[in-house]
Design a protein around this motif. Sequence first.
Motif, mmCIF file in Angstrom:
data_model
loop_
_atom_site.group_PDB
_atom_site.id
_atom_site.type_symbol
_atom_site.label_atom_id
_atom_site.label_comp_id
_atom_site.label_asym_id
_atom_site.label_seq_id
_atom_site.Cartn_x
_atom_site.Cartn_y
_atom_site.Cartn_z
ATOM 1 N N ALA A 347 0.834 -1.198 0.000
ATOM 2 C CA ALA A 347 0.000 0.000 0.000
ATOM 3 C C ALA A 347 0.872 1.254 0.000
ATOM 4 O O ALA A 347 0.663 2.187 -0.789
ATOM 5 N N ALA A 348 1.889 1.286 0.888
ATOM 6 C CA ALA A 348 2.792 2.438 0.925
ATOM 7 C C ALA A 348 3.606 2.529 -0.357
ATOM 8 O O ALA A 348 3.843 3.624 -0.894
ATOM 9 N N LEU A 349 4.039 1.365 -0.862
ATOM 10 C CA LEU A 349 4.842 1.356 -2.076
ATOM 11 C C LEU A 349 4.041 1.881 -3.265
ATOM 12 O O LEU A 349 4.552 2.643 -4.101
ATOM 13 N N LEU A 350 2.757 1.486 -3.350
ATOM 14 C CA LEU A 350 1.918 1.960 -4.448
ATOM 15 C C LEU A 350 1.669 3.463 -4.326
ATOM 16 O O LEU A 350 1.633 4.187 -5.329
ATOM 17 N N ALA A 351 1.484 3.941 -3.101
ATOM 18 C CA ALA A 351 1.274 5.384 -2.918
ATOM 19 C C ALA A 351 2.490 6.176 -3.402
ATOM 20 O O ALA A 351 2.356 7.193 -4.100
ATOM 21 N N GLU A 352 3.692 5.706 -3.070
ATOM 22 C CA GLU A 352 4.898 6.387 -3.536
ATOM 23 C C GLU A 352 4.987 6.368 -5.059
ATOM 24 O O GLU A 352 5.340 7.376 -5.701
ATOM 25 N N ALA A 353 4.673 5.212 -5.655
ATOM 26 C CA ALA A 353 4.754 5.106 -7.110
ATOM 27 C C ALA A 353 3.749 6.029 -7.785
ATOM 28 O O ALA A 353 4.033 6.628 -8.838
ATOM 29 N N VAL A 354 2.544 6.186 -7.202
ATOM 30 C CA VAL A 354 1.540 7.077 -7.794
ATOM 31 C C VAL A 354 2.006 8.532 -7.701
ATOM 32 O O VAL A 354 1.833 9.324 -8.642
ATOM 33 N N TRP A 355 2.607 8.920 -6.566
ATOM 34 C CA TRP A 355 3.128 10.287 -6.452
ATOM 35 C C TRP A 355 4.214 10.549 -7.495
ATOM 36 O O TRP A 355 4.265 11.612 -8.113
ATOM 37 N N ASP A 356 5.104 9.562 -7.685
ATOM 38 C CA ASP A 356 6.152 9.732 -8.697
ATOM 39 C C ASP A 356 5.550 9.862 -10.091
ATOM 40 O O ASP A 356 5.983 10.684 -10.912
ATOM 41 N N ALA A 357 4.530 9.031 -10.394
ATOM 42 C CA ALA A 357 3.891 9.097 -11.713
ATOM 43 C C ALA A 357 3.180 10.434 -11.902
ATOM 44 O O ALA A 357 3.167 10.993 -13.007
ATOM 45 N N ARG A 358 2.557 10.962 -10.841
ATOM 46 C CA ARG A 358 1.888 12.258 -10.947
ATOM 47 C C ARG A 358 2.879 13.373 -11.270
ATOM 48 O O ARG A 358 2.602 14.265 -12.077
ATOM 49 N N ALA A 359 4.075 13.274 -10.634
ATOM 50 C CA ALA A 359 5.076 14.299 -10.910
ATOM 51 C C ALA A 359 5.549 14.234 -12.359
ATOM 52 O O ALA A 359 5.869 15.268 -12.977
ATOM 53 N N ALA A 360 5.574 13.017 -12.937
ATOM 54 C CA ALA A 360 6.044 12.875 -14.310
ATOM 55 C C ALA A 360 4.946 13.151 -15.329
ATOM 56 O O ALA A 360 5.239 13.532 -16.468
ATOM 57 N N GLY A 361 3.680 12.922 -14.975
ATOM 58 C CA GLY A 361 2.587 13.112 -15.927
ATOM 59 C C GLY A 361 1.515 13.990 -15.338
ATOM 60 O O GLY A 361 0.497 13.490 -14.832
ATOM 61 N N THR A 362 1.724 15.318 -15.379
ATOM 62 C CA THR A 362 0.772 16.246 -14.777
ATOM 63 C C THR A 362 -0.506 16.389 -15.593
ATOM 64 O O THR A 362 -1.497 16.932 -15.104
ATOM 65 N N GLY A 363 -0.499 15.910 -16.815
ATOM 66 C CA GLY A 363 -1.688 16.044 -17.643
ATOM 67 C C GLY A 363 -2.716 14.970 -17.391
ATOM 68 O O GLY A 363 -3.791 14.985 -17.999
ATOM 69 N N HIS A 364 -2.428 13.998 -16.550
ATOM 70 C CA HIS A 364 -3.359 12.917 -16.244
ATOM 71 C C HIS A 364 -3.975 13.141 -14.872
ATOM 72 O O HIS A 364 -3.421 13.846 -14.020
ATOM 73 N N GLU A 365 -5.125 12.499 -14.658
ATOM 74 C CA GLU A 365 -5.756 12.522 -13.341
ATOM 75 C C GLU A 365 -5.440 11.202 -12.646
ATOM 76 O O GLU A 365 -5.743 10.124 -13.166
ATOM 77 N N TRP A 366 -4.860 11.278 -11.468
ATOM 78 C CA TRP A 366 -4.387 10.083 -10.759
ATOM 79 C C TRP A 366 -5.246 9.845 -9.521
ATOM 80 O O TRP A 366 -5.536 10.782 -8.773
ATOM 81 N N GLN A 367 -5.641 8.595 -9.313
ATOM 82 C CA GLN A 367 -6.427 8.218 -8.140
ATOM 83 C C GLN A 367 -5.805 7.006 -7.483
ATOM 84 O O GLN A 367 -5.264 6.109 -8.155
ATOM 85 N N LEU A 368 -5.899 6.969 -6.159
ATOM 86 C CA LEU A 368 -5.383 5.850 -5.355
ATOM 87 C C LEU A 368 -6.546 5.232 -4.596
ATOM 88 O O LEU A 368 -7.291 5.941 -3.908
ATOM 89 N N HIS A 369 -6.706 3.950 -4.752
ATOM 90 C CA HIS A 369 -7.850 3.229 -4.169
ATOM 91 C C HIS A 369 -7.307 2.123 -3.268
ATOM 92 O O HIS A 369 -6.614 1.217 -3.734
ATOM 93 N N LEU A 370 -7.660 2.179 -1.961
ATOM 94 C CA LEU A 370 -7.198 1.182 -0.991
ATOM 95 C C LEU A 370 -8.398 0.399 -0.481
ATOM 96 O O LEU A 370 -9.367 0.993 -0.012
ATOM 97 N N SER A 371 -8.335 -0.900 -0.572
ATOM 98 C CA SER A 371 -9.375 -1.795 -0.045
ATOM 99 C C SER A 371 -8.685 -2.845 0.797
ATOM 100 O O SER A 371 -8.312 -3.915 0.309
#
Length: 512
Positions: A347-371
Amino acid sequence: MNLLTRNPGRRHGRSLRTRLLLFISATLVVVCAAMSLTTVFVQRAYLIGNLDDRVGNAAERSLGGAELQPTLADNLGFLLENGHAVGTLAARFDDQGTITAAAVVRQDAPPQALTAAQRTALKGIGADGAMHTRTVPGLGTYRLTALDSDGVRVLTGLPMDDVQDMISGLVVVEAVLALAGLTVAGCLCAVVIRRQLRPLGRVAATAVEVSRAPLGRGEVTALTRVPERDTDPGSEAGQVGAALNRMIDHVESSLAERRRGEERMRRSEERMRRFLADASHELRTPLASIAGYAELMNRGTDRIEPGLAWRRVTAESARMTGLVEDLLLLARLDEGRPLQSAEVDLAALLAEAVWDARAAGTGHEWQLHLSLDAPALVTGDEARLHQVLANLLANARVHTPAGTTVTASVEATAARTVVVRVRDDGPGIPTALLPTVFERFTRADASRARAAGKEGGSGLGLAIATAITRAHDGRIDVTSVPGRTEFTVELPAATPELPPGEPALHVRTAPV
């Protein structure tokens, strides 16, 4: 096969028939012996019980006659009364057990007194009503009992010769009947076994014929099969014949598979040649760029700014280094080299990866879903697992237009698995490309040349993600239709359930 070639089923068939006959004969002998012994024992117990009843009645009648003259301890006059069978033995004895009078009833003659030797055989019998078996010299075997009434003690017995003769005759009859039954049963078994084992000979002949086929060379087609009449699953011989036919089918399918394997090997060699060509081209392109910029800088021309040239050299060098590192990683994973092993929170690893992807692709909308109904903990190499997540997110960023929504989710339950999903609502993966999307150097643009200014990878990202996932005993899959593409990574969980008393996490969905 050699044994079958030398002995075409007959020797082994006879040996099997012999063993079956011996086994059945031994079983029948045991059964017949058990039945005969049971019959003899039951009949003997019945006859002895009947004789004991008669002995008891005779003893009570003798005691009643002796009580009429209690003072005459040597008087056996009661034997002269009617009702005593021939051979009835009677005796009176005192309180010390000494026999005072003893006689046996004869046919049409007065009772005959017993001799001293015959009296000796009667000693030791107490007046307790118990039954005793004694052999009286000159008279045979007797069943005896003694009764006592107010000091009057009488011993009475009846001969057992009739009972023993009847039991002996019964044993003889049982033996004769058992022998006759065994003879008839043995003959019937021999006929039945011979008929039942006849198909085995045909099965053995088929096996011999198959063994002579040149299976090791050339193409072998239409191998001989066991006839269908000998493959009836209702019989053991039919099961053997059916099993042999299945084995022959496997042999033919193995030969066909070998031919297909040779074809796959040829295709694999072609893929290897293309892989080497792609790798060579991927390495040659940055090398050519580096060499070109270095040549311009060496000439000192003013056609290009030195700082720009250095930045391009550095970028192409980094690109080439990354490609070489990816190839080395794939080679290590192919060799099965062990990865680092530690507890990783996906869960923490995915959150870090999503933040990194957001920094690289600001034109996309990023969502994180935890279940998370359980901790999303797995055992593995944190850096490599981060690389898997980063590659999946980069794939969604590079191959979808700006404005696409990319949702990354992680699911952890008590089912001992942790599932990561990366989903986007982009145009999707082409149908023709979907079966090979995880292969190396697979790109949507099949040509090696890239359009100017177009971002793209080497085609190794998903292949690396697949190799790392499999190295962690997991699996990766993809489903794609226009408007929805979803990559799924499933890994075994490190802990199956939450500690006692700790509440489960709830589903949370939020934009990053």
